[in-house]
Enzyme design. Structure first.
Site, mmCIF file in Angstrom:
data_model
loop_
_atom_site.group_PDB
_atom_site.id
_atom_site.type_symbol
_atom_site.label_atom_id
_atom_site.label_comp_id
_atom_site.label_asym_id
_atom_site.label_seq_id
_atom_site.Cartn_x
_atom_site.Cartn_y
_atom_site.Cartn_z
ATOM 1 N N SER A 1 20.373 5.897 49.879
ATOM 2 C CA SER A 1 21.494 4.845 50.303
ATOM 3 C C SER A 1 21.633 4.510 51.691
ATOM 4 O O SER A 1 22.543 3.657 52.045
ATOM 5 C CB SER A 1 22.885 5.331 49.550
ATOM 6 O OG SER A 1 22.714 7.091 50.012
ATOM 7 N N HIS B 1 28.840 8.247 53.788
ATOM 8 C CA HIS B 1 27.909 7.388 54.443
ATOM 9 C C HIS B 1 28.339 6.597 55.555
ATOM 10 O O HIS B 1 29.402 6.186 56.038
ATOM 11 C CB HIS B 1 27.752 6.259 53.277
ATOM 12 C CG HIS B 1 26.823 6.922 51.957
ATOM 13 N ND1 HIS B 1 27.701 7.552 50.985
ATOM 14 C CD2 HIS B 1 25.722 6.825 51.612
ATOM 15 C CE1 HIS B 1 26.631 8.072 50.003
ATOM 16 N NE2 HIS B 1 25.253 7.602 50.357
#
Length: 268
Positions: free
Chosen positions: A43, A250
């Site tokens: 990711s 993230h």
């Protein structure tokens, strides 16, 4: 300076269920890259957290703001394959992404290892269980990094070199998650934040060591993200967000363009 364990637990359980888990570069003129560019990984390479997700990559949450896309736009490789996918571990990259490689591949980039070391579970445990359980979870994760992850990386790196014998391979690491003594009024105490940052350092060390054995270049992004971690005044990482839990922990779009992109540009 501490969130209630109940609130932390709710966020962490959602995270565990849904979440995947350099100084600024001197300006360089765009250059044409011989051969194609293939972006592999998890990711952090697909661009989860950066927004503007591509219609062709919805399941993998591939973003047009991810560093591989930005690098390809700036450097005009002969071809560009964006194979990175949210949730991918080393075995997933090995079995599902290497079909994009060939003898014509000139550059390969890769981020992988966070999922393989059980880092999502570590984050949940640290939020729910207090300092002692957090330390135990981190210790187990570090053992996985030294054991199964190291072996899986060796198999993956060997396969990458076999399929793309002429390629320059750049393996990028992970940033520290937390800015210590930062601006967060809620959340984990600094002792547990420091423990998590230390675990990231160990993960990066394992990845860098295995990359060096295979003749690959390791790009460390911790310096680029310094001062922009969670709890800093200008974070380039998402904190826990119960409304968009997959994006928690993230990089934001600036994290991709100002953190990861310069690191790749310097290394490539």
């Amino acid at each position: 300076m501490r969130q209630s364990r109940i609130a932390a637990g709710a966020c962490s359980l959602l995270l565990a269920a849904a979440c995947a888990f350099a100084a600024p570069a001197t300006a360089q003129a765009p250059r044409t890259v011989a051969g194609g560019y293939v972006a592999l990984g998890d990711s952090y390479s697909s661009g989860v957290g950066a927004g503007d997700y591509l219609a062709s990559g919805k399941e993998c949450k591939r973003s047009s703001r991810a560093f591989p896309v930005l690098w390809a736009e700036a450097h005009a490789p002969a071809s560009f394959s964006f194979a990175a996918c949210n949730g991918a571990g080393a075995k997933d990259v090995l079995t599902e992404q290497l079909g994009h490689l060939s003898t014509r591949t000139g550059l390969v980039t890769l981020t992988v290892g966070g999922h393989d070391s059980g880092f999502v579970g570590v984050l949940a445990t640290c939020a729910l269980g207090g300092a002692e359980r957090c330390l135990s979870a981190v210790s187990r994760s570090r053992a996985m990094m030294d054991g199964s992850l190291s072996a899986d990386l060796d198999r993956l790196y060997t396969a990458i070199r076999s399929r793309a014998p002429a390629a320059r391979v750049v393996v990028l690491g992970y940033p520290h998650l937390y800015h210590l003594s930062g601006s967060c009024a809620l959340g984990l105490p600094d002792g547990e934040r420091a423990t998590l940052n230390d675990a990231v350092d160990h993960l990066n060390a394992v990845i860098a060591q295995r990359a060096a054995v295979h003749g690959f270049t390791f790009a460390d992004v911790t310096a680029a993200f310094a001062g922009h971690e969670i709890c800093s005044s200008h974070p380039w990482l998402h904190s826990v967000d119960v409304f968009s839990i997959t994006e928690s922990y993230h990089p934001t779009a600036p994290g991709q363009s100002l953190g990861y992109l310069p690191a790749l540009t310097q290394a490539s």
